[in-house]
Scaffold this motif. Sequence first.
Motif, PDB file in Angstrom:
ATOM      1  N   SER A   1       0.823  -1.215   0.000  1.00  0.00           N
ATOM      2  CA  SER A   1       0.000   0.000   0.000  1.00  0.00           C
ATOM      3  C   SER A   1       0.858   1.267   0.000  1.00  0.00           C
ATOM      4  O   SER A   1       0.519   2.242  -0.681  1.00  0.00           O
ATOM      5  CB  SER A   1      -0.953  -0.004   1.190  1.00  0.00           C
ATOM      6  N   VAL A   2       1.951   1.260   0.716  1.00  0.00           N
ATOM      7  CA  VAL A   2       2.835   2.435   0.720  1.00  0.00           C
ATOM      8  C   VAL A   2       3.487   2.613  -0.647  1.00  0.00           C
ATOM      9  O   VAL A   2       3.574   3.737  -1.156  1.00  0.00           O
ATOM     10  CB  VAL A   2       3.885   2.322   1.845  1.00  0.00           C
ATOM     11  N   SER A   3       3.928   1.517  -1.257  1.00  0.00           N
ATOM     12  CA  SER A   3       4.553   1.637  -2.572  1.00  0.00           C
ATOM     13  C   SER A   3       3.530   2.092  -3.623  1.00  0.00           C
ATOM     14  O   SER A   3       3.860   2.883  -4.509  1.00  0.00           O
ATOM     15  CB  SER A   3       5.205   0.322  -2.981  1.00  0.00           C
ATOM     16  N   LEU A   4       2.304   1.629  -3.530  1.00  0.00           N
ATOM     17  CA  LEU A   4       1.266   2.082  -4.445  1.00  0.00           C
ATOM     18  C   LEU A   4       0.964   3.567  -4.240  1.00  0.00           C
ATOM     19  O   LEU A   4       0.773   4.311  -5.209  1.00  0.00           O
ATOM     20  CB  LEU A   4      -0.004   1.252  -4.255  1.00  0.00           C
ATOM     21  N   ALA A   5       0.953   4.015  -2.999  1.00  0.00           N
ATOM     22  CA  ALA A   5       0.725   5.438  -2.718  1.00  0.00           C
ATOM     23  C   ALA A   5       1.861   6.289  -3.269  1.00  0.00           C
ATOM     24  O   ALA A   5       1.627   7.380  -3.809  1.00  0.00           O
ATOM     25  CB  ALA A   5       0.576   5.648  -1.217  1.00  0.00           C
ATOM     26  N   VAL A   6       3.080   5.798  -3.195  1.00  0.00           N
ATOM     27  CA  VAL A   6       4.229   6.535  -3.729  1.00  0.00           C
ATOM     28  C   VAL A   6       4.137   6.617  -5.251  1.00  0.00           C
ATOM     29  O   VAL A   6       4.418   7.669  -5.843  1.00  0.00           O
ATOM     30  CB  VAL A   6       5.555   5.880  -3.272  1.00  0.00           C
ATOM     31  N   ILE A   7       3.724   5.531  -5.883  1.00  0.00           N
ATOM     32  CA  ILE A   7       3.571   5.541  -7.339  1.00  0.00           C
ATOM     33  C   ILE A   7       2.516   6.566  -7.761  1.00  0.00           C
ATOM     34  O   ILE A   7       2.733   7.345  -8.700  1.00  0.00           O
ATOM     35  CB  ILE A   7       3.215   4.133  -7.855  1.00  0.00           C
ATOM     36  N   PHE A   8       1.377   6.595  -7.078  1.00  0.00           N
ATOM     37  CA  PHE A   8       0.334   7.575  -7.404  1.00  0.00           C
ATOM     38  C   PHE A   8       0.811   9.005  -7.140  1.00  0.00           C
ATOM     39  O   PHE A   8       0.468   9.919  -7.889  1.00  0.00           O
ATOM     40  CB  PHE A   8      -0.946   7.300  -6.633  1.00  0.00           C
ATOM     41  N   LEU A   9       1.596   9.208  -6.116  1.00  0.00           N
ATOM     42  CA  LEU A   9       2.138  10.538  -5.830  1.00  0.00           C
ATOM     43  C   LEU A   9       3.080  10.988  -6.937  1.00  0.00           C
ATOM     44  O   LEU A   9       3.029  12.147  -7.379  1.00  0.00           O
ATOM     45  CB  LEU A   9       2.855  10.538  -4.482  1.00  0.00           C
ATOM     46  N   ILE A  10       3.911  10.079  -7.413  1.00  0.00           N
ATOM     47  CA  ILE A  10       4.828  10.417  -8.505  1.00  0.00           C
ATOM     48  C   ILE A  10       4.053  10.753  -9.773  1.00  0.00           C
ATOM     49  O   ILE A  10       4.360  11.731 -10.463  1.00  0.00           O
ATOM     50  CB  ILE A  10       5.821   9.259  -8.737  1.00  0.00           C
ATOM     51  N   ILE A  11       3.032   9.978 -10.075  1.00  0.00           N
ATOM     52  CA  ILE A  11       2.213  10.251 -11.258  1.00  0.00           C
ATOM     53  C   ILE A  11       1.506  11.607 -11.125  1.00  0.00           C
ATOM     54  O   ILE A  11       1.415  12.373 -12.086  1.00  0.00           O
ATOM     55  CB  ILE A  11       1.196   9.118 -11.489  1.00  0.00           C
ATOM     56  N   PHE A  12       1.032  11.933  -9.933  1.00  0.00           N
ATOM     57  CA  PHE A  12       0.387  13.226  -9.709  1.00  0.00           C
ATOM     58  C   PHE A  12       1.369  14.377  -9.891  1.00  0.00           C
ATOM     59  O   PHE A  12       1.043  15.394 -10.512  1.00  0.00           O
ATOM     60  CB  PHE A  12      -0.217  13.286  -8.304  1.00  0.00           C
ATOM     61  N   ILE A  13       2.572  14.235  -9.378  1.00  0.00           N
ATOM     62  CA  ILE A  13       3.577  15.293  -9.495  1.00  0.00           C
ATOM     63  C   ILE A  13       3.964  15.506 -10.959  1.00  0.00           C
ATOM     64  O   ILE A  13       4.098  16.645 -11.412  1.00  0.00           O
ATOM     65  CB  ILE A  13       4.806  14.967  -8.622  1.00  0.00           C
ATOM     66  N   ILE A  14       4.111  14.416 -11.706  1.00  0.00           N
ATOM     67  CA  ILE A  14       4.437  14.541 -13.126  1.00  0.00           C
ATOM     68  C   ILE A  14       3.308  15.260 -13.861  1.00  0.00           C
ATOM     69  O   ILE A  14       3.555  16.154 -14.683  1.00  0.00           O
ATOM     70  CB  ILE A  14       4.700  13.150 -13.740  1.00  0.00           C
ATOM     71  N   GLY A  15       2.066  14.909 -13.573  1.00  0.00           N
ATOM     72  CA  GLY A  15       0.926  15.577 -14.203  1.00  0.00           C
ATOM     73  C   GLY A  15       0.843  17.049 -13.830  1.00  0.00           C
ATOM     74  O   GLY A  15       0.505  17.888 -14.661  1.00  0.00           O
ATOM     75  N   ALA A  16       1.149  17.377 -12.596  1.00  0.00           N
ATOM     76  CA  ALA A  16       1.103  18.778 -12.158  1.00  0.00           C
ATOM     77  C   ALA A  16       2.201  19.594 -12.818  1.00  0.00           C
ATOM     78  O   ALA A  16       1.993  20.758 -13.184  1.00  0.00           O
ATOM     79  CB  ALA A  16       1.222  18.855 -10.644  1.00  0.00           C
ATOM     80  N   LYS A  17       3.368  19.001 -13.017  1.00  0.00           N
ATOM     81  CA  LYS A  17       4.460  19.724 -13.671  1.00  0.00           C
ATOM     82  C   LYS A  17       4.181  19.957 -15.146  1.00  0.00           C
ATOM     83  O   LYS A  17       4.616  20.956 -15.707  1.00  0.00           O
ATOM     84  CB  LYS A  17       5.768  18.952 -13.517  1.00  0.00           C
ATOM     85  N   LYS A  18       3.454  19.047 -15.783  1.00  0.00           N
ATOM     86  CA  LYS A  18       3.130  19.201 -17.200  1.00  0.00           C
ATOM     87  C   LYS A  18       1.957  20.144 -17.424  1.00  0.00           C
ATOM     88  O   LYS A  18       1.615  20.438 -18.552  1.00  0.00           O
ATOM     89  CB  LYS A  18       2.829  17.842 -17.826  1.00  0.00           C
ATOM     90  N   GLY A  19       1.293  20.604 -16.360  1.00  0.00           N
ATOM     91  CA  GLY A  19       0.211  21.576 -16.496  1.00  0.00           C
ATOM     92  C   GLY A  19      -1.150  20.961 -16.713  1.00  0.00           C
ATOM     93  O   GLY A  19      -2.049  21.625 -17.217  1.00  0.00           O
ATOM     94  N   GLN A  20      -1.328  19.729 -16.344  1.00  0.00           N
ATOM     95  CA  GLN A  20      -2.603  19.070 -16.566  1.00  0.00           C
ATOM     96  C   GLN A  20      -3.719  19.674 -15.714  1.00  0.00           C
ATOM     97  O   GLN A  20      -4.874  19.665 -16.107  1.00  0.00           O
ATOM     98  CB  GLN A  20      -2.465  17.585 -16.254  1.00  0.00           C
ATOM     99  N   PHE A  21      -3.396  20.239 -14.579  1.00  0.00           N
ATOM    100  CA  PHE A  21      -4.401  20.741 -13.647  1.00  0.00           C
ATOM    101  C   PHE A  21      -4.486  22.259 -13.657  1.00  0.00           C
ATOM    102  O   PHE A  21      -5.052  22.855 -12.743  1.00  0.00           O
ATOM    103  CB  PHE A  21      -4.083  20.252 -12.237  1.00  0.00           C
ATOM    104  N   GLU A  22      -3.957  22.911 -14.673  1.00  0.00           N
ATOM    105  CA  GLU A  22      -3.934  24.364 -14.714  1.00  0.00           C
ATOM    106  C   GLU A  22      -5.308  24.975 -14.976  1.00  0.00           C
ATOM    107  O   GLU A  22      -5.697  25.926 -14.344  1.00  0.00           O
ATOM    108  CB  GLU A  22      -2.949  24.848 -15.788  1.00  0.00           C
ATOM    109  N   ASP A  23      -6.037  24.444 -15.938  1.00  0.00           N
ATOM    110  CA  ASP A  23      -7.309  25.038 -16.335  1.00  0.00           C
ATOM    111  C   ASP A  23      -8.440  24.185 -15.777  1.00  0.00           C
ATOM    112  O   ASP A  23      -8.950  23.302 -16.438  1.00  0.00           O
ATOM    113  CB  ASP A  23      -7.399  25.116 -17.850  1.00  0.00           C
ATOM    114  N   ASP A  24      -8.846  24.467 -14.560  1.00  0.00           N
ATOM    115  CA  ASP A  24      -9.865  23.635 -13.921  1.00  0.00           C
ATOM    116  C   ASP A  24     -11.267  24.239 -13.978  1.00  0.00           C
ATOM    117  O   ASP A  24     -12.231  23.588 -13.621  1.00  0.00           O
ATOM    118  CB  ASP A  24      -9.499  23.355 -12.466  1.00  0.00           C
TER     119      ASP A  24
END
Length: 62
Positions: free
Chosen positions: A11-34
């Motif tokens: 569960s911790v490793s899965l949470a870390v994977i989701f956190l990394i995916i979220f950070i990558i998406g945030a850096k690419k600007g996926q959540f800019e225009d909400d």
Amino acid sequence: MEILYLMIICSVSLAVIFLIIFIIGAKKGQFEDDESPAVRILFDDEVKTEEEKETPKKIDKE
């Protein structure tokens, strides 16, 4: 008891994977225009004029 340790590690490793995916998406600007996707549905489509509503004119062959 060993299965509990395995489940915690999974569960911790899965949470870390989701956190990394979220950070990558945030850096690419996926959540800019909400706001615009939620508001876009409220706008009307462009109004077509009478000429645009008519069917295409037939071409007369001579």
